[in-house]
Design a protein around this motif. Structure first.
Motif, short mmCIF file in Angstrom:
data_model
loop_
_atom_site.label_atom_id
_atom_site.label_comp_id
_atom_site.label_asym_id
_atom_site.label_seq_id
_atom_site.Cartn_x
_atom_site.Cartn_y
_atom_site.Cartn_z
N ILE A 307 4.95 -21.10 -4.32
CA ILE A 307 3.94 -20.07 -4.61
C ILE A 307 3.64 -19.27 -3.33
O ILE A 307 3.56 -18.04 -3.35
CB ILE A 307 2.65 -20.71 -5.17
N GLY A 308 3.51 -19.98 -2.21
CA GLY A 308 3.18 -19.33 -0.93
C GLY A 308 4.23 -18.31 -0.50
O GLY A 308 3.89 -17.25 0.02
N LEU A 309 5.49 -18.61 -0.75
CA LEU A 309 6.56 -17.67 -0.35
C LEU A 309 6.41 -16.33 -1.08
O LEU A 309 6.72 -15.29 -0.53
CB LEU A 309 7.95 -18.26 -0.67
N ARG A 310 5.91 -16.38 -2.30
CA ARG A 310 5.70 -15.13 -3.04
C ARG A 310 4.40 -14.45 -2.58
O ARG A 310 4.36 -13.24 -2.39
CB ARG A 310 5.67 -15.40 -4.54
N GLU A 311 3.35 -15.24 -2.38
CA GLU A 311 2.05 -14.65 -1.99
C GLU A 311 2.11 -13.95 -0.63
O GLU A 311 1.47 -12.93 -0.42
CB GLU A 311 0.96 -15.75 -1.90
N VAL A 312 2.91 -14.52 0.29
CA VAL A 312 2.92 -13.96 1.65
C VAL A 312 3.55 -12.57 1.66
O VAL A 312 3.35 -11.80 2.60
CB VAL A 312 3.64 -14.93 2.62
N CYS A 313 4.27 -12.23 0.62
CA CYS A 313 4.92 -10.91 0.54
C CYS A 313 4.02 -9.83 -0.06
O CYS A 313 4.48 -8.71 -0.28
CB CYS A 313 6.22 -11.00 -0.27
N GLN A 314 2.75 -10.15 -0.32
CA GLN A 314 1.86 -9.12 -0.85
C GLN A 314 1.43 -8.20 0.30
O GLN A 314 0.87 -8.64 1.31
CB GLN A 314 0.63 -9.77 -1.51
N ALA A 315 1.68 -6.91 0.11
CA ALA A 315 1.46 -5.95 1.20
C ALA A 315 -0.02 -5.90 1.63
O ALA A 315 -0.31 -5.77 2.82
CB ALA A 315 1.95 -4.57 0.79
N ASP A 316 -0.95 -6.01 0.68
CA ASP A 316 -2.37 -5.92 1.07
C ASP A 316 -2.81 -7.17 1.85
O ASP A 316 -3.61 -7.09 2.77
CB ASP A 316 -3.29 -5.61 -0.13
N TYR A 317 -2.24 -8.32 1.49
CA TYR A 317 -2.52 -9.53 2.28
C TYR A 317 -2.05 -9.32 3.73
O TYR A 317 -2.79 -9.58 4.69
CB TYR A 317 -1.83 -10.78 1.68
N LEU A 318 -0.82 -8.84 3.89
CA LEU A 318 -0.25 -8.70 5.25
C LEU A 318 -1.02 -7.66 6.06
O LEU A 318 -1.22 -7.83 7.27
CB LEU A 318 1.23 -8.30 5.16
N ALA A 319 -1.47 -6.59 5.40
CA ALA A 319 -2.22 -5.56 6.13
C ALA A 319 -3.52 -6.15 6.67
O ALA A 319 -3.92 -5.88 7.81
CB ALA A 319 -2.48 -4.37 5.22
N ALA A 320 -4.19 -6.99 5.86
CA ALA A 320 -5.44 -7.61 6.31
C ALA A 320 -5.16 -8.65 7.39
O ALA A 320 -5.90 -8.78 8.37
CB ALA A 320 -6.16 -8.25 5.14
N ARG A 321 -4.09 -9.39 7.21
CA ARG A 321 -3.71 -10.45 8.16
C ARG A 321 -3.44 -9.85 9.56
O ARG A 321 -4.06 -10.26 10.54
CB ARG A 321 -2.46 -11.16 7.59
N VAL A 322 -2.55 -8.89 9.59
CA VAL A 322 -2.21 -8.29 10.88
C VAL A 322 -3.39 -7.45 11.38
O VAL A 322 -3.65 -7.37 12.58
CB VAL A 322 -0.88 -7.49 10.78
N GLY A 323 -4.15 -6.87 10.44
CA GLY A 323 -5.34 -6.09 10.81
C GLY A 323 -6.38 -6.95 11.51
O GLY A 323 -7.02 -6.51 12.47
#
Ligand code: F0G
Length: 462
Positions: A307-323
């Motif tokens: 499940i995590g491998l798919r969730e980590v590819c969500q663009a809004d998650y990554l934008a908040a993470r790196v943000g």
């Protein structure tokens, strides 16, 4: 005021933290021999030691745990994991392992021949150790900019093809049989590789019969930077970028404890055409890790990872993470704290050489800086400098790497904006009293991966 980073999730459960006094923390530090790895977690307020295994799982992942099939052989979660790896990364074959270094061990023991040269884009501690234990000779082929904290080059993870060509010329193609590439380079500060560089590398390696094996531990964060910075990728989905990165390799290993969004796990994966190597690794996994359908993971852990491998590819998650990482970087930069630029994907890296310029590198400035940040605010970080780099096996001397860094690593989906502000305040308080900070000397030095268990004492000041 830096821009905020609205998280696309909300809090459902909280884990209380203990607030301690400076005097208490100073005692803890002395007992831990000034090594943040040796502190008890209960004595830490904000834990930025690592982004490894420290992620908060989603409600969907927790639900996945309940679907764990704990059969010794052929667990349904293993097949779900293989499906997720195929869908997200494009690899046909998977060997599960208990974590990243288990995969590295199997890979290097099966692929390397004694005397092989192993070019990597910088090193990672466990990766290099496993390559050396298998008789390999590590060689750094990352671009020069990666060793310069001040350089704003956007692709500090890139491989310098000239350095690779020079190695092939020096050692011959039969000793340079592989290149190890990490998309997003941990030790350089979480710095990405460009797709253009990976393509060029692939084409050179194809011509010369060199295989590419990737360390895809933080691949989604690298994909985020490609989407954000590289021409032509703005409209691509993260998943498509991730698959495209993997398409430039023959196989990969992953510490799933980072971009797998799980607390434990890892795997080796291979493209079609690598069946011989896959079968060798699959046969060895039963000796060191577990049966080839769980490799050291519980069924439930494999489900959470799928499940995590798919969730980590969500663009809004990554934008908040790196943000969020960038937010902390900007707070410190505003106060002129010496940092690695540009900001990386998984943490903020302090340049300890410039932070504590009065200390020689053999007085371990980054080790002491990490210790001081803990004493100041209860924020735990990690040395990534002379202690981590270890000693040259031939000369026995400290390697004295050009980067002498402290890593404030941000766990995924765990801390809030206030925690970032508090962390910045703690670092800035140490910065204001930096001239009075003494160096360290070893009190105990282990032979392998010394940074984990070493102990130190402050050098008395005149
Ligand atoms: N490769 C990279 C790039 C890593 O960052 C790590 C671990 C590993 C391999 C090894 O994986 O821990 O699952 O056995 N990095 C952690 C860190 C320890 O804090 O950077 P592992």
């Amino acid at each position: 005021m830096p821009r905020c980073f609205p998280e696309p999730y909300k809090i459902k459960m909280v884990e209380p933290l203990q607030v301690t006094t400076k005097e208490y923390r100073q005692r803890c530090l002395e007992e831990a021999g000034y090594n943040t790895f040796l502190l008890a977690s209960k004595d830490v307020f904000i834990d930025l030691l690592t982004d490894s295994g420290t992620s908060a799982m989603s409600d969907v992942q927790w639900a996945g745990l309940m679907r764990g099939d704990e059969a010794y052989a052929g667990s349904r979660n293993f097949y779900n994991l293989c499906e997720a790896v195929q869908e997200v990364l494009g690899y046909a074959h998977v060997v599960p392992t208990h974590q990243g270094r288990g995969a590295e061990h199997l890979f290097f023991q099966n692929f390397l021949r004694a005397g092989d040269v192993v070019p990597m884009n910088m090193y990672f501690t466990t990766t290099r150790q496993h390559a050396e234990l298998a008789g390999g000779l590590f060689q750094d082929v990352i671009v020069d900019e990666a060793h310069d904290p001040a350089s704003r080059f956007p692709w500090k993870g890139n491989v310098d093809l000239e350095k690779l060509r020079a190695l092939v010329a020096k050692y011959g193609a039969d000793r340079v049989r592989m290149v190890s590439v990490a998309p997003n380079v941990n030790m350089a500060g979480g710095q990405p590789c460009s797709m253009a560089n990976l393509k060029e590398l692939r084409s050179y390696c194809k011509q010369n019969g060199i295989r590419i094996f990737m360390d895809i531990t933080r691949i989604a964060e690298n994909a985020h930077f490609i989407k954000e910075r590289e021409e032509g990728y703005a409209q691509w989905s993260i998943k498509d970028i991730v698959r495209e990165i993997c398409a430039h390799s023959d196989g990969a290993w992953m510490s799933a404890k980072k971009d797998g969004l799980v607390n434990i796990g890892g795997f080796l994966a291979f493209h079609k055409g690598q069946e011989d190597l896959f079968e060798q690794c699959r046969s060895m996994v039963v000796v060191y890790e577990g049966l080839h359908t769980y490799g050291g993971m519980a069924g439930r852990d494999m489900e959470a990872l799928a499940i995590g491998l798919r969730e980590v590819c969500q663009a809004d998650y990554l934008a908040a993470r790196v943000g969020q990482v960038r937010f902390l970087h900007e707070l410190l930069d505003e106060e002129k704290v010496p940092l690695v630029h540009p900001c990386g994907g998984h943490g903020v890296f302090l340049n300890a050489r410039e932070f504590l310029p009065h200390l020689d590198q053999d007085q371990y400035p980054a080790q002491m800086l990490a210790a001081q940040i803990y004493a100041e605010g209860g924020v735990r970080s990690m040395e990534r400098g002379n202690v981590s780099a270890g000693r040259d096996p031939e000369t026995g001397q400290n390697r004295r790497p050009r980067l002498e860094l402290v890593r404030l690593t941000i766990p995924r989906r765990v801390y809030t904006q206030t925690h970032m502000e508090y962390t910045a305040e703690s670092v800035i308080d140490v910065f204001r009293r930096r001239e009075k900070v003494p160096g360290l000397a070893f009190a105990y030095e282990p032979a392998m991966l010394r940074f984990f268990q070493a102990q130190f004492a402050p050098i008395p000041q005149e």
